[in-house]
Design an enzyme around this catalytic site. Sequence first.
Site, PDB file in Angstrom:
ATOM      1  N   TYR A   3     -11.184   0.373  10.125  1.00 45.07           N
ATOM      2  CA  TYR A   3     -13.103   0.769   9.559  1.00 45.07           C
ATOM      3  C   TYR A   3     -13.097   0.387   8.598  1.00 45.07           C
ATOM      4  O   TYR A   3     -14.035   0.389   7.951  1.00 45.07           O
ATOM      5  CB  TYR A   3     -12.465   2.460   9.276  1.00 45.07           C
ATOM      6  N   PHE A  35       0.922  -1.179   0.486  1.00 42.37           N
ATOM      7  CA  PHE A  35       0.287   0.196   0.349  1.00 42.37           C
ATOM      8  C   PHE A  35       1.153   1.541   0.018  1.00 42.37           C
ATOM      9  O   PHE A  35       1.766   0.919   0.552  1.00 42.37           O
ATOM     10  CB  PHE A  35      -1.317  -0.336   1.197  1.00 42.37           C
TER      11      PHE A  35
HETATM   12  C1  LIG Z   1      -3.085  -2.091   3.296  1.00 43.45           C
HETATM   13  C2  LIG Z   1      -3.087  -0.430   4.194  1.00 43.45           C
HETATM   14  N1  LIG Z   1      -2.224   0.059   4.547  1.00 43.45           N
HETATM   15  C3  LIG Z   1      -2.463   0.870   5.052  1.00 43.45           C
HETATM   16  C4  LIG Z   1      -3.950   2.229   5.095  1.00 43.45           C
HETATM   17  C5  LIG Z   1      -3.480   3.723   5.895  1.00 43.45           C
HETATM   18  O1  LIG Z   1      -4.416   3.553   6.233  1.00 43.45           O
HETATM   19  P1  LIG Z   1      -4.499   5.206   7.020  1.00 43.45           P
HETATM   20  O2  LIG Z   1      -5.014   5.932   6.181  1.00 43.45           O
HETATM   21  O3  LIG Z   1      -6.035   5.451   7.831  1.00 43.45           O
HETATM   22  O4  LIG Z   1      -3.720   5.531   8.004  1.00 43.45           O
HETATM   23  C6  LIG Z   1      -4.733   1.938   4.393  1.00 43.45           C
HETATM   24  C7  LIG Z   1      -5.829   2.100   4.456  1.00 43.45           C
HETATM   25  O5  LIG Z   1      -6.323   1.719   3.459  1.00 43.45           O
HETATM   26  C8  LIG Z   1      -4.217  -0.041   3.504  1.00 43.45           C
HETATM   27  O6  LIG Z   1      -5.581  -0.564   3.258  1.00 43.45           O
END
Ligand SMILES: Cc1ncc(COP(=O)(O)O)c(C=O)c1O
Length: 421
Positions: free
Chosen positions: A243, A141
């Site tokens: 979430y 990600f």
């Molecule tokens: C696999 C993964 N890692 C990290 C994140 C980032 O999360 P945040 O935006 O809550 O920091 C996401 C958000 O969708 C995600 O899907």
Amino acid sequence: MTDTRDAATIEHSLLDLADALDAADPLHAHLDAFADAPGVSAYLDGNSLGRPLKDTPEKLAAFVRDDWGTRLIRSWDEQWMVLPMELGDRIGRVTLGAAEGQTVVADSTSVLIYKLMRAALRHAQETSGTRTELVIESGNFPTDRFMAEGVAAETGMTVRWIEPDPVLGVQISDVVAAISERTALVSLSHVDYRSGALADMPGITTAAHEVGALMMWDLCHSAGVVPMQLDAWGVDMAVGCTYKYLNGGPGSPAFAYLRREHQGVLRQPIQGWWSAADIFAMGPQYAPAGDIRQLLSGTPPITSMLAMQGMLDLIEQASIEAIREKSLSLTDFAVRAYDEMLAPLGVRLLSTRDAALRGSHVTIGHPDFRAVTQRLWSDGIIPDFRYPDGIRLGLSPLSTSYAETLTGVLAVRDALESHDR
Ligand SMILES: Cc1ncc(COP(=O)(O)O)c(C=O)c1O
């Protein structure tokens, strides 16, 4: 073997199968716990934002009226001070296979990734002059990759990239080829956010440990839907959001796991007053707490910790193993519906066919999917689009039915067939 049945017969047999699977589903009654969304006939995006429970509005209202409105600041002493740790323990017990005192709820996933990566690299620098590399995969990600690059730049370390198969995700052999006695930290996602590929957490963690590296997992797409055993598998650190499959609501805070033996040893960099040994000492110097509270920084977002509590109750009631079982069956059903309805239209399957190697979403690809998704959303069919041309069918076992899954696939077919190029 060529399927000689006509399209209407195939559709009818899928509709019958969906009904039969729903009727036999031991978790079917839980669907009723989720709030109705008027105008939405298929919600296939619980892997991005879980639905609220029916009783969430009343619980939020009671919180404002009683805990906040009446007890006022006394609620900090009465319940809120310990909530980040208590809720962390609960997430650990119900979904992570983590004994208490190792999980905390705070911040966003991104911020917790930063804190833990930075703590791991700082530890490597303090204890070894030769561990100078952080290993991560190019398909991870964006926030994980961006944090890795930022933390490496801050510490003068090098990012070593793994280039995994886009459908099968990271394999142990990919990791073994990238790690060495120079590796400080390996950071990977348990379930790939695009393909849904499920990584071999125990195998990869062991491989990382064999070269003396620490192992960190991003659990955003597996927490609440794939059972795991962080303690038994020797995981050093993990983060995940609340979430998606924990239905905490938009922007609800994330959780972090830090194995007990690293607490008081690894130190995260955002040393706010909530991470101090004595929060109210207000002394001239900072001394970190020796336990999991050291991962906090400032005042925790208590209001945003409410909604996930109802979902944790539900997961505990249903059991994470039963949830996984339905998830395997739902994603299998989605693949079957894809085979019969979408493959003939040139749609590609971008997830593995092996259910045991998938999380709880199935990704399909077609050049027209950006426009198709816009049309679907306006028609109340809600999957999500991922660049460049993927649609993710996110199947959240407690809130998604087989019939709903099929409604989504049929709507993709109809939208594609009528799409004006
Ligand atoms: C696999 C993964 N890692 C990290 C994140 C980032 O999360 P945040 O935006 O809550 O920091 C996401 C958000 O969708 C995600 O899907």
